[in-house]
Design a protein around this motif. Sequence first.
Motif, short mmCIF file in Angstrom:
data_model
loop_
_atom_site.label_atom_id
_atom_site.label_comp_id
_atom_site.label_asym_id
_atom_site.label_seq_id
_atom_site.Cartn_x
_atom_site.Cartn_y
_atom_site.Cartn_z
N GLY A 90 9.70 -1.67 2.05
CA GLY A 90 7.69 -1.99 2.19
C GLY A 90 7.78 -2.73 3.79
O GLY A 90 8.63 -4.21 3.15
N PRO A 96 6.93 7.84 4.86
CA PRO A 96 5.67 7.45 3.53
C PRO A 96 5.35 7.53 2.67
O PRO A 96 5.18 8.88 2.53
CB PRO A 96 4.64 6.47 4.89
CG PRO A 96 4.37 7.43 5.92
CD PRO A 96 5.56 8.49 5.49
N ARG A 97 5.53 6.97 1.26
CA ARG A 97 4.66 7.74 0.57
C ARG A 97 3.30 6.48 -0.32
O ARG A 97 3.59 5.12 0.15
CB ARG A 97 5.23 8.02 -0.91
CG ARG A 97 6.37 8.46 -0.36
CD ARG A 97 7.39 9.72 -1.17
NE ARG A 97 8.17 10.35 -1.31
CZ ARG A 97 7.81 11.75 -1.60
NH1 ARG A 97 6.69 12.20 -2.14
NH2 ARG A 97 8.30 12.73 -1.46
N ALA A 98 2.38 6.70 -0.74
CA ALA A 98 1.55 5.94 -0.99
C ALA A 98 2.41 4.85 -2.37
O ALA A 98 3.35 6.03 -3.41
CB ALA A 98 0.38 6.77 -1.64
N TRP A 99 2.04 3.53 -2.68
CA TRP A 99 2.76 2.95 -3.48
C TRP A 99 2.87 3.95 -5.54
O TRP A 99 3.58 3.55 -5.61
CB TRP A 99 1.93 1.41 -3.91
CG TRP A 99 2.25 0.96 -5.40
CD1 TRP A 99 2.10 0.11 -5.81
CD2 TRP A 99 4.26 0.34 -4.85
NE1 TRP A 99 2.39 -0.24 -6.73
CE2 TRP A 99 3.99 -0.74 -6.40
CE3 TRP A 99 5.07 0.59 -4.32
CZ2 TRP A 99 5.21 -0.73 -6.69
CZ3 TRP A 99 6.05 0.14 -4.65
CH2 TRP A 99 6.24 -0.99 -5.98
N ASN A 100 1.63 3.86 -5.47
CA ASN A 100 1.32 4.93 -6.98
C ASN A 100 1.71 4.72 -8.37
O ASN A 100 1.93 5.09 -8.58
CB ASN A 100 1.72 6.48 -6.84
CG ASN A 100 1.70 7.35 -7.74
OD1 ASN A 100 0.61 7.52 -8.79
ND2 ASN A 100 3.03 8.06 -8.51
N ASP A 123 1.20 -1.15 -0.12
CA ASP A 123 0.34 0.19 0.13
C ASP A 123 0.55 1.12 0.04
O ASP A 123 0.53 2.02 -0.81
CB ASP A 123 -0.95 -0.28 1.04
CG ASP A 123 -1.87 -1.24 1.27
OD1 ASP A 123 -2.26 -1.32 -0.16
OD2 ASP A 123 -1.86 -1.45 1.83
N ARG A 124 2.41 0.77 0.81
CA ARG A 124 2.61 2.75 0.56
C ARG A 124 4.07 1.52 0.72
O ARG A 124 4.39 0.70 0.75
CB ARG A 124 2.39 2.87 1.90
CG ARG A 124 2.95 2.43 3.29
CD ARG A 124 2.49 3.23 4.01
NE ARG A 124 3.13 2.69 5.05
CZ ARG A 124 2.74 3.25 7.01
NH1 ARG A 124 2.46 3.89 6.82
NH2 ARG A 124 3.51 2.69 8.07
N ILE A 125 5.19 3.01 0.23
CA ILE A 125 6.89 2.67 0.40
C ILE A 125 7.51 3.68 1.54
O ILE A 125 6.81 4.40 1.23
CB ILE A 125 7.51 2.56 -0.87
CG1 ILE A 125 8.25 1.48 -0.34
CG2 ILE A 125 7.41 3.85 -1.07
CD1 ILE A 125 8.39 -0.05 -0.60
N ASP A 126 7.86 3.28 2.05
CA ASP A 126 8.75 3.54 3.05
C ASP A 126 10.04 4.42 2.66
O ASP A 126 11.22 3.70 1.90
CB ASP A 126 9.25 3.88 4.56
CG ASP A 126 8.02 3.05 5.31
OD1 ASP A 126 7.34 3.76 5.29
OD2 ASP A 126 8.09 1.99 6.22
N LEU A 153 8.31 7.00 -8.49
CA LEU A 153 8.47 7.71 -7.53
C LEU A 153 9.36 8.99 -8.10
O LEU A 153 10.13 9.01 -9.10
CB LEU A 153 9.38 7.06 -6.35
CG LEU A 153 9.90 7.04 -5.80
CD1 LEU A 153 10.78 5.72 -5.00
CD2 LEU A 153 8.81 6.72 -4.89
#
Length: 288
Positions: free
Chosen positions: A90, A67-71, A50-53, A75
């Motif tokens: 993640g 954290p950032r949304a996977w999108n 769901d997200r990536i740090d 990046l």
Amino acid sequence: PVELDLGGRYLRLAEPVRLEAPAEDVRIVSRGPTRVRARLVLTAGTPAPDRIDVGLHEDSGSGSSGPRAWNGGRLLLPVEAGPRILSLAGAGFAKVELRIDVPVGTTLDLGEIALSPGITVRGTVVDAGSSPIPGTRVTVVGQEERVAQTDGEGRFAIPHVRPERLALSVEAEGFVDRWVAVNRDDASQHQRVVLVHGALLRLRVFDAAGRPVRLTGVSVVPTDLEKEENEVAYYARATWNETDEQGRLQLRVAPGAYRISAALRGRDALSAEVSVEEGQTVEVELRP
């Protein structure tokens, strides 16, 4: 960002400044944003997080993370120009770290970066009599977020480890700490680590006037060890320590012969050689 070009030397403007100089000697340069672009890809059949740090840090450790949304794995990150360490982590994935150097006013395209679950390092920690040692702390060296404690049977399992040259730091109360080199091809195999109680080494360091000295960098190195032979083995068996205000240092070492060295300011290094056996307590003094 806006910079002043002062004869080839650039001054970054972080806030308004007043500059008195001939107009022909100053050139105002306006650059675009400084960014990093990447596309994160997953191994086949791996569900997306769901997200990536994401972290961006200098070698000193200062920087930022969050954290950032996977999108879709895309990046686009604003960064400070210069060398940085980009980290990506993640849930369910091995952490990735990349060294990057971003020129000011550019977008550095890193292309595709693969994320994988990594491997699980498993093993058992026992004493010299093959009895399990519960509560042992096992850390993957260089991946300090990957750590575990052994259970009542001395077993440990560390998931999501990057499959690279590995070493394990193994620490248990009352035993000699160990670094264990793990062959990359055997990293997913069961590791058996044997700890010994070893000998207790008690050291005191004095100056020329007979006063105890607090020192950093007191080395205790096996006499049969050469750094050039195997760097991992060298750092696994050599230690650097610090004496307290009374010049004291106490540590456990495996049976064997050791060279102890300490440098006093303005003097040649103090040194001594000592041999120890299992279960011994050995007292050593270093004096000019």
